[in-house]
Design a protein around this motif. Structure first.
Motif, mmCIF file in Angstrom:
data_model
loop_
_atom_site.group_PDB
_atom_site.id
_atom_site.type_symbol
_atom_site.label_atom_id
_atom_site.label_comp_id
_atom_site.label_asym_id
_atom_site.label_seq_id
_atom_site.Cartn_x
_atom_site.Cartn_y
_atom_site.Cartn_z
ATOM 1 N N LEU A 91 33.722 -30.434 -33.406
ATOM 2 C CA LEU A 91 34.484 -29.920 -34.540
ATOM 3 C C LEU A 91 35.541 -30.943 -34.903
ATOM 4 C CD1 LEU A 91 34.775 -26.328 -33.198
ATOM 5 C CD2 LEU A 91 33.692 -26.949 -35.339
ATOM 6 N N GLY A 92 35.489 -31.426 -36.139
ATOM 7 C CA GLY A 92 36.470 -32.420 -36.550
ATOM 8 C C GLY A 92 36.019 -33.841 -36.306
ATOM 9 N N SER A 93 34.710 -34.069 -36.223
ATOM 10 C CA SER A 93 34.218 -35.435 -36.125
ATOM 11 C C SER A 93 33.078 -35.604 -37.120
ATOM 12 C CB SER A 93 33.727 -35.735 -34.703
ATOM 13 O OG SER A 93 32.997 -36.935 -34.698
ATOM 14 N N ILE A 94 33.307 -36.447 -38.147
ATOM 15 C CA ILE A 94 32.286 -36.608 -39.185
ATOM 16 C C ILE A 94 31.073 -37.335 -38.625
ATOM 17 C CG2 ILE A 94 31.786 -37.752 -41.375
ATOM 18 C CD1 ILE A 94 34.655 -37.120 -42.199
ATOM 19 N N THR A 95 31.331 -38.426 -37.892
ATOM 20 C CA THR A 95 30.198 -39.145 -37.316
ATOM 21 C C THR A 95 29.445 -38.249 -36.333
ATOM 22 O OG1 THR A 95 31.841 -40.143 -35.897
ATOM 23 C CG2 THR A 95 30.885 -41.542 -37.588
ATOM 24 N N GLY A 96 30.187 -37.398 -35.624
ATOM 25 C CA GLY A 96 29.541 -36.447 -34.714
ATOM 26 C C GLY A 96 28.572 -35.551 -35.464
ATOM 27 N N SER A 97 29.009 -35.044 -36.634
ATOM 28 C CA SER A 97 28.136 -34.173 -37.432
ATOM 29 C C SER A 97 26.889 -34.914 -37.878
ATOM 30 C CB SER A 97 28.874 -33.674 -38.668
ATOM 31 O OG SER A 97 29.857 -32.772 -38.302
ATOM 32 N N VAL A 98 27.079 -36.187 -38.274
ATOM 33 C CA VAL A 98 25.930 -36.965 -38.734
ATOM 34 C C VAL A 98 24.929 -37.129 -37.591
ATOM 35 C CG1 VAL A 98 25.181 -39.206 -39.603
ATOM 36 C CG2 VAL A 98 27.266 -38.175 -40.478
ATOM 37 N N ILE A 99 25.450 -37.533 -36.422
ATOM 38 C CA ILE A 99 24.560 -37.724 -35.271
ATOM 39 C C ILE A 99 23.857 -36.416 -34.923
ATOM 40 C CG2 ILE A 99 24.489 -38.297 -32.811
ATOM 41 C CD1 ILE A 99 26.950 -40.080 -33.339
ATOM 42 N N ALA A 100 24.622 -35.317 -34.922
ATOM 43 C CA ALA A 100 24.046 -34.038 -34.545
ATOM 44 C C ALA A 100 22.989 -33.594 -35.550
ATOM 45 C CB ALA A 100 25.137 -32.983 -34.432
ATOM 46 N N ALA A 101 23.253 -33.830 -36.862
ATOM 47 C CA ALA A 101 22.267 -33.438 -37.878
ATOM 48 C C ALA A 101 20.965 -34.190 -37.662
ATOM 49 C CB ALA A 101 22.821 -33.702 -39.276
ATOM 50 N N VAL A 102 21.082 -35.488 -37.374
ATOM 51 C CA VAL A 102 19.879 -36.290 -37.123
ATOM 52 C C VAL A 102 19.163 -35.780 -35.871
ATOM 53 C CG1 VAL A 102 19.066 -38.590 -36.512
ATOM 54 C CG2 VAL A 102 20.782 -38.330 -38.291
ATOM 55 N N ALA A 103 19.943 -35.536 -34.813
ATOM 56 C CA ALA A 103 19.345 -35.114 -33.539
ATOM 57 C C ALA A 103 18.673 -33.752 -33.664
ATOM 58 C CB ALA A 103 20.418 -35.086 -32.449
ATOM 59 N N VAL A 104 19.349 -32.808 -34.337
ATOM 60 C CA VAL A 104 18.784 -31.467 -34.460
ATOM 61 C C VAL A 104 17.510 -31.497 -35.300
ATOM 62 C CG1 VAL A 104 19.179 -29.178 -35.465
ATOM 63 C CG2 VAL A 104 20.932 -30.235 -34.067
ATOM 64 N N THR A 105 17.505 -32.324 -36.371
ATOM 65 C CA THR A 105 16.284 -32.436 -37.182
ATOM 66 C C THR A 105 15.138 -32.989 -36.344
ATOM 67 O OG1 THR A 105 17.781 -33.027 -38.970
ATOM 68 C CG2 THR A 105 15.454 -33.161 -39.437
ATOM 69 N N PHE A 106 15.440 -34.022 -35.556
ATOM 70 C CA PHE A 106 14.434 -34.587 -34.655
ATOM 71 C C PHE A 106 13.909 -33.526 -33.698
ATOM 72 C CE2 PHE A 106 15.365 -39.245 -35.162
ATOM 73 C CZ PHE A 106 14.035 -39.600 -35.317
ATOM 74 N N MET A 107 14.863 -32.781 -33.129
ATOM 75 C CA MET A 107 14.483 -31.785 -32.118
ATOM 76 C C MET A 107 13.582 -30.721 -32.746
ATOM 77 S SD MET A 107 17.059 -29.719 -29.678
ATOM 78 C CE MET A 107 17.211 -28.354 -30.790
ATOM 79 N N ASN A 108 13.961 -30.261 -33.951
ATOM 80 C CA ASN A 108 13.133 -29.268 -34.632
ATOM 81 C C ASN A 108 11.739 -29.804 -34.900
ATOM 82 O OD1 ASN A 108 14.634 -26.952 -34.842
ATOM 83 N ND2 ASN A 108 15.807 -27.728 -36.569
ATOM 84 N N ALA A 109 11.664 -31.087 -35.293
ATOM 85 C CA ALA A 109 10.357 -31.680 -35.580
ATOM 86 C C ALA A 109 9.536 -31.783 -34.302
ATOM 87 C CB ALA A 109 10.547 -33.052 -36.221
ATOM 88 N N ALA A 110 10.209 -32.134 -33.208
ATOM 89 C CA ALA A 110 9.486 -32.306 -31.950
ATOM 90 C C ALA A 110 8.997 -30.973 -31.391
ATOM 91 C CB ALA A 110 10.382 -33.015 -30.928
ATOM 92 N N LEU A 111 9.758 -29.908 -31.658
ATOM 93 C CA LEU A 111 9.415 -28.611 -31.075
ATOM 94 C C LEU A 111 8.543 -27.766 -31.999
ATOM 95 C CD1 LEU A 111 12.820 -27.520 -29.501
ATOM 96 C CD2 LEU A 111 10.834 -28.386 -28.314
ATOM 97 N N ILE A 112 8.127 -28.346 -33.133
ATOM 98 C CA ILE A 112 7.464 -27.535 -34.164
ATOM 99 C C ILE A 112 6.170 -26.893 -33.664
ATOM 100 C CG2 ILE A 112 6.037 -29.313 -35.302
ATOM 101 C CD1 ILE A 112 8.096 -27.494 -37.621
ATOM 102 N N ASN A 113 5.508 -27.539 -32.710
ATOM 103 C CA ASN A 113 4.230 -26.995 -32.229
ATOM 104 C C ASN A 113 4.395 -25.843 -31.257
ATOM 105 O OD1 ASN A 113 2.661 -28.764 -33.708
ATOM 106 N ND2 ASN A 113 2.949 -30.382 -32.189
ATOM 107 N N PHE A 114 5.624 -25.554 -30.849
ATOM 108 C CA PHE A 114 5.834 -24.512 -29.867
ATOM 109 C C PHE A 114 5.946 -23.117 -30.488
ATOM 110 C CE2 PHE A 114 7.048 -28.250 -27.532
ATOM 111 C CZ PHE A 114 6.551 -28.002 -26.271
ATOM 112 N N GLY A 115 5.925 -23.023 -31.805
ATOM 113 C CA GLY A 115 5.996 -21.705 -32.458
ATOM 114 C C GLY A 115 7.308 -21.010 -32.182
#
Lengths: 294, 320
Positions: B245-269
């Motif tokens: 909370l309160g870190s812009i670069t943190g949000s950017v990194i997290a957005a990238v990481a969460v998108t990656f994670m969602n893409a990687a887990l997509i086959n798990f239903g």
């Protein structure tokens, strides 16, 4: 006139279910100032426990209710110990997000385990329709049962909170946690007991909800959970009679809106009501005004 | 300092060009392109929410509602009124901004949990209203939206969002917002109009997530009220909290990481959401301040140089 009475009775039974859920929210909030978003999911697990107790264990309605309560109480205590206790001293935001996380976990775990289909809840109690007022109005045995169980549960809660030592400790902790600790109250166990009682109420609400709608689903808890939270806010969060009044009020408003306006705008009206209440009197209908000190 | 900015600028242009040629020549398969676009949209949503939750300290759970406003208004402009894309995006964002002011004025008087519930309620109201408006297709939504979002637009809007919010946070107004977060009563005593700054941060956040909504609608062909459910607001909140909370670069990194994670887990239903929720609880229990705390990722921090002035890190105390 007949439809009005029918709507009011419907609203009363739906409202009593909301009141039962709202009690759990309000008690937990009163003690640790946490919106337990997972409360709706504990209700869902309770409903499934009741379902399996009736279909698989072939129990009657009331033994199944007890089984559901036991399962939910165990789950509630586990959730509190594993997810909320480590966060007792961190920010409110982390606790809130954890609660949402637990709620999502249980919802999707439910979808994974129980499947995504709606399951028909067995008719453990015969549905008999009684006529009164010269045959102009009807009431079903299910509605009567929901009302009676709710009233009994509320009396039990009032007894626990006002007449027992545990209840006294709960009131003390919600009034001032640190002072209660200094007076020798075991705050941790009081919090656990609060979660247990709230979860038991959620289980009863879950089974009654299954009976009311005749189907259950892993996501059945989220919307009633949210509505019950609104009911708790409506009555003044942290105040037990407020949650009861708020629950009944919300149930009646909801059925009246879907009966006389349109069911499409039911949720808009309910959420709109929440915002009006929050803006006009944030402490709720029965709440007292408190001023923040520096 | 100037040299560092130049370096960042060059890197950003090189990155833009590299991805541009990679997509044009088909080096990036379509599936990864979808995730690339989602990444940009998620970055905008997370950074704009961070302004509200992380910097101003107002827990808002209705972010998806503003996203819906941006998406629907922009689609109405491009599809029904035949306006150009840029105008549509800006109009969508402006509409979200106005709705943000309308919603913010009454609700931001509330604190903490009450604000969270009120904003959650507003998000739901927007969704239910869209469900019942036949002009925008009701619950079925609008489909056949022209695919106007391209890599260039996405990149420009993502960078603009980060740049403007970063500069806002480091300005007088941004510092006022931070002071509201740290201690509202003290801020008020110092003569800061707390309501003004809360509504300002809230509606600026709404403006940018309105852009994200418009970009989303013009890439994914179909929008429905159900697209902008509470889960979408929650996704954005998860990114903000993951990143700190309160870190812009943190949000950017997290957005990238969460998108990656969602893409990687997509086959798990459905198991995907179970894992996602579990990760969230684990992170909250073991690292409640998020990945970056309130710190920013800078070149100096990366390459071990000495921090001078520390103008961006006045609020480091919470990460200790």
């Amino acid at each position: 006139m007949e439809t009005l009475i029918a709507q009011l009775l419907n609203g009363l039974s739906l409202g009593s279910i909301y009141a039962l859920i709202a009690l759990g929210y309000t008690m937990v909030y009163g003690i640790i100032q946490l919106i337990n978003f997972a409360h709706g999911e504990i209700l869902m697990i309770g409903a499934y426990a009741g379902f399996f107790a009736i279909t698989k264990l072939e129990l009657g309605f009331f033994p199944a209710l007890i089984v559901a309560m036991v399962v939910s109480v165990v789950l509630g205590i586990i959730v509190e110990r594993v997810a909320y206790k480590p966060l007792r001293n961190s920010t409110r935001l982390s606790a809130l997000i954890t609660a949402i996380g637990v709620s999502l976990f249980l919802q999707n775990g439910g979808l994974q385990v129980f499947g995504t289909d709606y399951v028909t809840f067995p008719r453990a109690v015969d549905k008999v329709t009684y006529k009164f007022l010269g045959g102009n109005a009807t009431i079903t045995s299910h509605q009567i049962l929901i009302l009676i169980i709710t009233v009994i549960m509320m009396f039990i809660l009032q007894y626990i909170v006002h007449k027992t030592k545990t209840g006294k400790a709960m009131r003390a902790v919600s009034y001032d946690k640190d002072a209660a600790l200094l007076m020798g109250v075991n705050v941790d166990s009081v919090i656990t007991v609060t979660f247990a009682i709230g979860s038991a109420f959620a289980a009863v609400a879950g089974v009654l909800l299954g009976m009311y709608y005749q189907t259950i689903h892993p996501l059945m808890g989220s919307m009633p959970g949210l509505k019950a939270f609104i009911a708790a806010v409506l009555g003044g969060i942290g105040i037990i009679p407020g949650a009861m009044a708020g629950g009944f009020l919300l149930g009646i408003i909801e059925t009246l809106v879907s009966g006389y306006l349109s069911s499409a705008y039911r949720d808009v009206v309910v959420f709109g009501l929440l915002i009006v209440i929050l803006v006009v009197k944030p402490t709720g209908l029965l709440g007292k005004d408190t001023h923040e000190k520096v | 300092m100037k040299r560092e900015n130049l370096l960042i600028g060059i890197l950003l242009i090189v990155f833009y060009a590299a991805v541009f040629f990679a997509t044009e020549t088909g080096l990036i398969p379509p599936y990864y392109q979808v995730n690339l676009y989602l990444m940009g949209i998620n970055i905008i949503a997370a950074v704009s929410l961070n302004l509200i939750v992380g910097f101003t300290g107002q827990l808002a759970l209705g972010h998806a509602g503003f996203m819906a406003v941006g998406a629907y208004i922009s689609v109405i402009l491009t599809m029904k009124l035949g306006q150009p894309f840029l105008l549509a995006v800006l109009a969508g964002a402006a509409a979200a901004f106005l709705v943000g002011i309308l919603i913010g004025l009454p609700t931001l008087r509330l604190k903490g949990d009450y604000l969270a519930i009120a904003t959650l309620g507003f998000g739901e109201i927007i969704r239910r209203l869209l469900d019942n408006i036949d002009y925008v297709g009701g619950a079925a939504g609008i489909n056949g939206i022209p695919k106007l979002t391209n890599w260039t637009w996405l990149y420009i809007f993502t960078l603009l969002t980060i740049f403007i919010i970063k500069n806002f946070v480091n300005s007088t107004h941004g510092r006022a917002c931070i002071s509201v977060r740290d201690n509202e009563i003290a801020a008020e005593t110092m003569g800061i109009n707390t309501t003004y700054y809360k509504v300002l941060a809230f509606s600026i956040g709404a403006f940018f997530v309105g852009i994200a909504g418009a970009l989303y609608a013009h890439y994914f062909f179909l929008i429905q009220p159900a697209t902008f459910s509470f889960m979408k607001s929650f996704d954005a909140l998860v990114m903000v909290v993951f990143g700190g909370l309160g870190s812009i670069t943190g949000s950017v990194i997290a957005a990238v990481a969460v998108t990656f994670m969602n893409a990687a887990l997509i086959n798990f239903g459905t198991l995907r959401m179970v894992i996602y929720a579990l990760l969230l609880v684990i992170i909250m229990v073991f690292r409640p301040q998020g990945l970056m705390g309130t710190k920013e990722l800078t070149f100096k921090r990366l390459f071990g140089g000495k921090e001078r002035g520390g103008s961006a890190n006045v609020n480091d105390k919470t990460s200790d």
